[in-house]
Write an enzyme that holds these catalytic residues in place. Sequence first.
Site, mmCIF file in Angstrom:
data_model
loop_
_atom_site.group_PDB
_atom_site.id
_atom_site.type_symbol
_atom_site.label_atom_id
_atom_site.label_comp_id
_atom_site.label_asym_id
_atom_site.label_seq_id
_atom_site.Cartn_x
_atom_site.Cartn_y
_atom_site.Cartn_z
ATOM 1 N N HIS A 160 1.514 4.433 -2.855
ATOM 2 C CA HIS A 160 2.074 5.469 -3.461
ATOM 3 C C HIS A 160 2.744 6.101 -3.921
ATOM 4 O O HIS A 160 2.078 7.423 -4.080
ATOM 5 C CB HIS A 160 1.648 5.958 -2.161
ATOM 6 C CG HIS A 160 0.153 6.508 -0.793
ATOM 7 N ND1 HIS A 160 -1.327 6.866 -1.411
ATOM 8 C CD2 HIS A 160 -0.503 5.562 0.642
ATOM 9 C CE1 HIS A 160 -1.822 6.267 -0.255
ATOM 10 N NE2 HIS A 160 -1.024 5.979 0.408
ATOM 11 N N GLU A 173 -6.302 6.638 -1.512
ATOM 12 C CA GLU A 173 -6.033 5.493 -0.357
ATOM 13 C C GLU A 173 -6.757 4.802 -0.949
ATOM 14 O O GLU A 173 -5.832 3.365 -0.936
ATOM 15 C CB GLU A 173 -6.389 5.951 1.103
ATOM 16 C CG GLU A 173 -6.148 7.818 1.415
ATOM 17 C CD GLU A 173 -4.837 6.498 2.156
ATOM 18 O OE1 GLU A 173 -4.631 5.381 2.519
ATOM 19 O OE2 GLU A 173 -3.793 7.350 2.746
ATOM 20 N N HIS A 189 0.579 -1.014 -0.235
ATOM 21 C CA HIS A 189 0.533 -0.108 0.151
ATOM 22 C C HIS A 189 0.593 1.589 0.356
ATOM 23 O O HIS A 189 0.600 2.042 -0.930
ATOM 24 C CB HIS A 189 -0.556 0.030 0.971
ATOM 25 C CG HIS A 189 -1.687 1.541 1.591
ATOM 26 N ND1 HIS A 189 -3.102 1.486 1.117
ATOM 27 C CD2 HIS A 189 -1.540 2.513 2.180
ATOM 28 C CE1 HIS A 189 -2.970 2.467 1.374
ATOM 29 N NE2 HIS A 189 -2.402 2.848 1.936
ATOM 30 N N GLU A 190 2.287 1.435 0.809
ATOM 31 C CA GLU A 190 2.773 2.029 1.127
ATOM 32 C C GLU A 190 3.752 2.878 -0.253
ATOM 33 O O GLU A 190 4.174 3.880 -0.833
ATOM 34 C CB GLU A 190 3.438 2.464 1.872
ATOM 35 C CG GLU A 190 2.626 2.072 3.326
ATOM 36 C CD GLU A 190 1.635 3.456 3.346
ATOM 37 O OE1 GLU A 190 2.273 4.663 3.314
ATOM 38 O OE2 GLU A 190 0.876 3.283 4.385
#
Length: 262
Positions: free
Chosen positions: A127, A186, A123-124
């Site tokens: 980004h 997100e 997820h990070e």
Amino acid sequence: MQKWLVGLGFLILSGCATHQSPTGRGQVLLFSSMQMDQMGAESFAAMKKQQPISQDKQLNQYVQCVANRITAVLPGQQPKWDVVLFDSEQVNAFALPGGHIGVYSGLLSVANNQHQLAAVLGHEVAHVLANHSNEQVSRAQMTGTGMQLANAALEIGEVSHRDLYMAALGLGAQVGFILPYGREQETEADIIGAQLMAQAGFDPRESISLWQNMAKAGGSQGPELMSTHPSHGRRIADLQQIQAKVLPLYESSPYRAKKACN
């Protein structure tokens, strides 16, 4: 003075570029990849000086192993990412442009296995892959924070603005100035992150278990990692919906045959 500010704003906005995110969403990006990499490198270097780094060899190897598999499946030629395990009870992690990943040891008490840690790191990293940091800095440039960040367009290394850079890069909790990622960003990071972890041979179903753990941690507010994120229930529902698309990536991943990270 006002005319000078308006002129500067026009010059900044006229230099912006419209891009598409990996999911096809339109983005306005004011900064080059080189500028973003420099912001990421400077912010990460500052954090390594300011915060204690874990000396636990086994935990460091574990986090490095999971991170290496996630970054190995990124598109294009990617440099080796700098991965640091910070010795802190924070339940948090982040990734920065230029190839930097920070994990707080407190996260390992909630991410109970390699698959759940991979869900967070995927997820990070997503980004970064989707240029969300550039979007954040660019939005700050064009809104109320814009004039505070005006020098960033001319001189990225301006020390006096480092806290604002770090906030825009998603590190607001560390510097007391929060520019949280938006809901679209997100959700996009959830989708891309689930794809990355599956391609890297980590079970994407564990992402649902991870966020269930997160919902239980720290009471009703959850841990810091969730403070600017969508609600627990909505995130879990979104992840459940995309399982049919990402499970085949996991089942066909050559990394499943590799030795587990532990």
